[in-house]
Each structure stands twice: as structure tokens, then as C-alpha cells.
Design a protein around this motif. Sequence first.
Motif, PDB file in Angstrom:
ATOM      1  N   LEU A 117       0.823  -1.210   0.000  1.00  0.00           N
ATOM      2  CA  LEU A 117       0.000   0.000   0.000  1.00  0.00           C
ATOM      3  C   LEU A 117       0.857   1.261   0.000  1.00  0.00           C
ATOM      4  N   ALA A 118       1.936   1.246   0.778  1.00  0.00           N
ATOM      5  CA  ALA A 118       2.847   2.395   0.800  1.00  0.00           C
ATOM      6  C   ALA A 118       3.475   2.603  -0.572  1.00  0.00           C
ATOM      7  N   GLY A 119       3.847   1.503  -1.228  1.00  0.00           N
ATOM      8  CA  GLY A 119       4.440   1.602  -2.552  1.00  0.00           C
ATOM      9  C   GLY A 119       3.471   2.163  -3.574  1.00  0.00           C
ATOM     10  N   GLU A 120       2.215   1.728  -3.511  1.00  0.00           N
ATOM     11  CA  GLU A 120       1.222   2.232  -4.457  1.00  0.00           C
ATOM     12  C   GLU A 120       0.935   3.708  -4.221  1.00  0.00           C
ATOM     13  N   GLN A 121       0.885   4.121  -2.964  1.00  0.00           N
ATOM     14  CA  GLN A 121       0.677   5.534  -2.680  1.00  0.00           C
ATOM     15  C   GLN A 121       1.851   6.370  -3.186  1.00  0.00           C
ATOM     16  N   LEU A 122       3.070   5.855  -3.014  1.00  0.00           N
ATOM     17  CA  LEU A 122       4.241   6.560  -3.530  1.00  0.00           C
ATOM     18  C   LEU A 122       4.179   6.654  -5.051  1.00  0.00           C
ATOM     19  N   ARG A 123       3.785   5.588  -5.721  1.00  0.00           N
ATOM     20  CA  ARG A 123       3.693   5.610  -7.178  1.00  0.00           C
ATOM     21  C   ARG A 123       2.752   6.711  -7.655  1.00  0.00           C
ATOM     22  N   LEU A 124       1.588   6.830  -7.030  1.00  0.00           N
ATOM     23  CA  LEU A 124       0.633   7.868  -7.415  1.00  0.00           C
ATOM     24  C   LEU A 124       1.194   9.260  -7.171  1.00  0.00           C
ATOM     25  N   ARG A 125       1.876   9.432  -6.072  1.00  0.00           N
ATOM     26  CA  ARG A 125       2.452  10.737  -5.739  1.00  0.00           C
ATOM     27  C   ARG A 125       3.559  11.123  -6.724  1.00  0.00           C
ATOM     28  N   LEU A 126       4.385  10.143  -7.094  1.00  0.00           N
ATOM     29  CA  LEU A 126       5.469  10.432  -8.042  1.00  0.00           C
ATOM     30  C   LEU A 126       4.917  10.743  -9.430  1.00  0.00           C
TER      31      LEU A 126
ATOM     32  N   PRO B 148       9.277   3.999 -20.947  1.00  0.00           N
ATOM     33  CA  PRO B 148       8.040   4.634 -20.478  1.00  0.00           C
ATOM     34  C   PRO B 148       7.886   4.516 -18.955  1.00  0.00           C
ATOM     35  N   SER B 149       7.231   5.507 -18.393  1.00  0.00           N
ATOM     36  CA  SER B 149       6.842   5.498 -16.975  1.00  0.00           C
ATOM     37  C   SER B 149       7.996   5.107 -16.065  1.00  0.00           C
ATOM     38  N   SER B 150       9.122   5.748 -16.240  1.00  0.00           N
ATOM     39  CA  SER B 150      10.301   5.449 -15.422  1.00  0.00           C
ATOM     40  C   SER B 150      10.697   6.672 -14.607  1.00  0.00           C
ATOM     41  N   PHE B 151      11.552   6.440 -13.616  1.00  0.00           N
ATOM     42  CA  PHE B 151      12.039   7.546 -12.802  1.00  0.00           C
ATOM     43  C   PHE B 151      13.536   7.381 -12.555  1.00  0.00           C
ATOM     44  N   THR B 152      14.197   8.499 -12.297  1.00  0.00           N
ATOM     45  CA  THR B 152      15.626   8.490 -12.006  1.00  0.00           C
ATOM     46  C   THR B 152      15.829   8.344 -10.510  1.00  0.00           C
ATOM     47  N   ALA B 153      16.631   7.372 -10.122  1.00  0.00           N
ATOM     48  CA  ALA B 153      16.827   7.084  -8.702  1.00  0.00           C
ATOM     49  C   ALA B 153      17.298   8.311  -7.934  1.00  0.00           C
ATOM     50  N   LYS B 154      18.260   9.011  -8.460  1.00  0.00           N
ATOM     51  CA  LYS B 154      18.830  10.161  -7.750  1.00  0.00           C
ATOM     52  C   LYS B 154      17.777  11.239  -7.504  1.00  0.00           C
ATOM     53  N   ASP B 155      16.934  11.477  -8.517  1.00  0.00           N
ATOM     54  CA  ASP B 155      15.890  12.501  -8.379  1.00  0.00           C
ATOM     55  C   ASP B 155      14.862  12.109  -7.324  1.00  0.00           C
ATOM     56  N   VAL B 156      14.499  10.832  -7.291  1.00  0.00           N
ATOM     57  CA  VAL B 156      13.502  10.385  -6.318  1.00  0.00           C
ATOM     58  C   VAL B 156      14.061  10.430  -4.905  1.00  0.00           C
ATOM     59  N   VAL B 157      15.324  10.097  -4.733  1.00  0.00           N
ATOM     60  CA  VAL B 157      15.953  10.203  -3.416  1.00  0.00           C
ATOM     61  C   VAL B 157      15.885  11.650  -2.924  1.00  0.00           C
ATOM     62  N   THR B 158      16.193  12.588  -3.809  1.00  0.00           N
ATOM     63  CA  THR B 158      16.098  14.013  -3.448  1.00  0.00           C
ATOM     64  C   THR B 158      14.670  14.394  -3.118  1.00  0.00           C
TER      65      THR B 158
ATOM     66  N   ALA C 165      16.577   7.270   2.509  1.00  0.00           N
ATOM     67  CA  ALA C 165      15.751   7.255   1.303  1.00  0.00           C
ATOM     68  C   ALA C 165      16.086   6.051   0.428  1.00  0.00           C
ATOM     69  N   VAL C 166      17.366   5.764   0.289  1.00  0.00           N
ATOM     70  CA  VAL C 166      17.788   4.603  -0.501  1.00  0.00           C
ATOM     71  C   VAL C 166      17.283   3.312   0.143  1.00  0.00           C
ATOM     72  N   ASN C 167      17.353   3.234   1.454  1.00  0.00           N
ATOM     73  CA  ASN C 167      16.877   2.040   2.162  1.00  0.00           C
ATOM     74  C   ASN C 167      15.371   1.833   1.956  1.00  0.00           C
ATOM     75  N   ILE C 168      14.620   2.925   1.932  1.00  0.00           N
ATOM     76  CA  ILE C 168      13.181   2.830   1.683  1.00  0.00           C
ATOM     77  C   ILE C 168      12.926   2.259   0.297  1.00  0.00           C
ATOM     78  N   MET C 169      13.618   2.807  -0.708  1.00  0.00           N
ATOM     79  CA  MET C 169      13.419   2.334  -2.075  1.00  0.00           C
ATOM     80  C   MET C 169      13.921   0.901  -2.248  1.00  0.00           C
ATOM     81  N   GLN C 170      14.987   0.549  -1.525  1.00  0.00           N
ATOM     82  CA  GLN C 170      15.485  -0.820  -1.585  1.00  0.00           C
ATOM     83  C   GLN C 170      14.449  -1.792  -1.034  1.00  0.00           C
ATOM     84  N   LYS C 171      13.728  -1.363   0.002  1.00  0.00           N
ATOM     85  CA  LYS C 171      12.676  -2.211   0.565  1.00  0.00           C
ATOM     86  C   LYS C 171      11.599  -2.483  -0.485  1.00  0.00           C
TER      87      LYS C 171
END
Length: 391
Positions: free
Chosen positions: A23-32, A49-59, A73-79
Motif C-alpha cells: 500500500l505504501a508503494g502504491e501511494q508513492l507511485r501515485l504521488r510520483l 516509459p513510466s520510469s524515474f531516475t533514482a537520484k531525483d527520487v531520493v532528493t 531514502a535509498v533504504n526505503i526504495m530498496q525495501k
Amino acid sequence: MELLSASLEKKAEKFQKEIEVSLAGEQLRLRLHNAKQIRNRINNMFTYPSSFTAKDVVTWLIDYKEAPDRETAVNIMQKFMEHNIIHHVCDQHSTFKDSKLLYRFRNDDGTLSPTTETRLMTRSKRIYEMMTSQEDSILKVREEGSKRYRRTFLGSQMLDWLIKHALVTGRLEGETLCRGMLEQGIIQPVNGHYHFSDSNRVYQFCINFRRRRKLIEVLNESNPWLEPMQESPDSPFCLRKLGAELPQGSFVCAGDPKPEPPPLPKRPSTMGSEFGYSLYSPPKPVASLPSVLKKPVTLEELLAPGAPYIKKTLSINGDAVGWGFIVRGTGPCHIQAVDPTGPAAAAGVKIRQFILSVNEIDCLDLEYRAIYNHIVAGPRKLILEVLEPID
């Protein structure tokens, strides 16, 4: 009455944690998506298509106070990678790196294979949304022993409701569905270690599908299943849309605006409390922040003849997330913040309005927690009487 085995409870705890991360991942996807962080990107002559840059999302996670530093932030995305929610666009990297590498959500590129568990979660979410959107919902606050539990229902009552809404063909199918929900940690008995049964035993949804998750929660491995989940009084409201990004606030989780103009909270809340969300522990108080009121206003000043206020009646149709405003005060209470894209703003709710009544219940001398109780006990359509200052 069938008792739950220790192994079944342990599996339910594991499933519950996975659902929360999902659920947290889906909410993050919508927000991004809303923040335009997810879009078609070109790398080495290929379009992803529909991709994101890791560095930008960490920021982005740091800017929006979802992580205190880049490592977290990296640990969250790694999860999210470990739970198969995101992946490298070419699947060349199994870890999330703070770099210009491109990643995608599997929900965006169709690589997420549905399982029996994910189908049951989706079905449970639909049931929860239907129940919470009804004016006379079967989900109630009930007392068992000396404790109060939210989002509770009787076993037989749930089966009646499922049959009435044609979600199952009979009580046996309904009981099988509910037993599956219990085994995944979506529902639970409020007292004891019992499986689901067609009876007057009290159960509760221990997952609030409407609650907006604080992303750092995915790093918390503890998850005491079968404990009553404690939430801030703010939780049903949220400063609204999952995809609506709001300017930075000051609360740990619930945010708060500055006097002029009021930026809105990053984290969901609508009772303007000084509590943040915590899935696995009780809400904790944080430092008080300035009110948007230009000066304190007493009840006598509000009701004085010729006082510079105009009375308005506003009708707010809450959406699947909430109503989109924050209340603060100990009586009289005022509107502390309003999501400009939410139902409250559309209905004419503004900061500095004082609350006279909620659904015809006089609230002028009540503190915000009492107002909260009146709102959640009522229908999704909220009738709000306010006193608006005349500028």
C-alpha cells in the motif's frame, strides 16, 4: 470456536507487513506520477516509459520529508525492490542505487504478476472502501472489556453485508473469504485468538486502507499482530488525495501551515492535531506550531453583537481519502489548513473559519478531538456551519 494456531498468526503478521509495504508503494507511485517524477525517459537511444531516475527520487523523498537523509531514502526504495514493487528498467541491478539509473514500478509496466494474496488484498480493499463510503456503515467503534476498537463488525453481520451487496453467493463463500482475510492479517478478532466464524464475535479491520502511509514505516520490521492498532485522531481525514503533493509543512507527519499564505501539510491529517501517524507505535506529540489565526479569539468575542463574522453553511462530500481540511483548537476550533484540490476547498472551506456545528451538532465550545468524533460518526457528506471573518 476454532482457535488460531501460533503458526497461522505468524503467517498473518508476515502478510500484514507485506500488504502495508504494498500500500505504501502504491501511494508513492501515485504521488510520483503527480509530481511528474515518473515519465517517459530516454537513455542510450532507448525510451523507457513510466520510469524515474533514482537520484531525483531520493532528493524528492528528502524534500518532502519522507526521509531524513539520502541513506534512509535509498533504504526505503530498496525495501520496495525487495518486495518486487519497483525494479531496474533492464533488470540489470538488484539493488537501488543513488545514481542516474532508471527504475520503474511494476504496476506501471505490467510486470507485476498477480497472486492469490494480491487478489485477496484487492478484493478486501474494495470491500473496505464500500463499507467506509456508506452513511450507515457496519464498521463501528465498539468496546470489548476495557478497550475501544475502531472499524469493528460482527462476524454474522459481515456475511449479511457481503450477501446483500452481491459480493458472495452465500454464507459459506463469505465465510471462506473472511477466513482468508483473517489469515492475511487484514481482519482480526478484537479479543482472543479465534478464527473467523458466522457468529456475534467482534472482528475489526486491522488494516486501514484509507490511511496515507509514512514511507519510513516500511523500514520498521516490528508488527505486533492481534494488538489494537492505535492511530492519531487525524487518520480518517488526510489532507486528501494520495497523488496531490502539498508544500512542505512542519509537523513530523501531520504538517501545519504558516500564517500567510498557509502552506499545507505533507502528511495526511485533518484534525489539526499535534500528532503524527505511526503504524507500529502510538502517535507521539510533537512541538506546537503557530496558529493561522492573526490573534486568539474567545467564544465571547465570536458571539458578541456586531462581531465581524458571517455565518455560512457548507456541504462537503468526502472522497475515498477524506474531506481535505485540518481543524485546531480547544473551543472555539478553527480551520487551520485546507487542501486546495480537496472536497473542503470545493465546498468553500477556508482557513480561519470557526466551526459552529457539525451535522447540526453544536460544536462551538468543543475541542478538536470531540469535533473529530462527531465527524467520523457521521455520513460521508458533511454539513458544516462556520463563522467566517469579514476582512
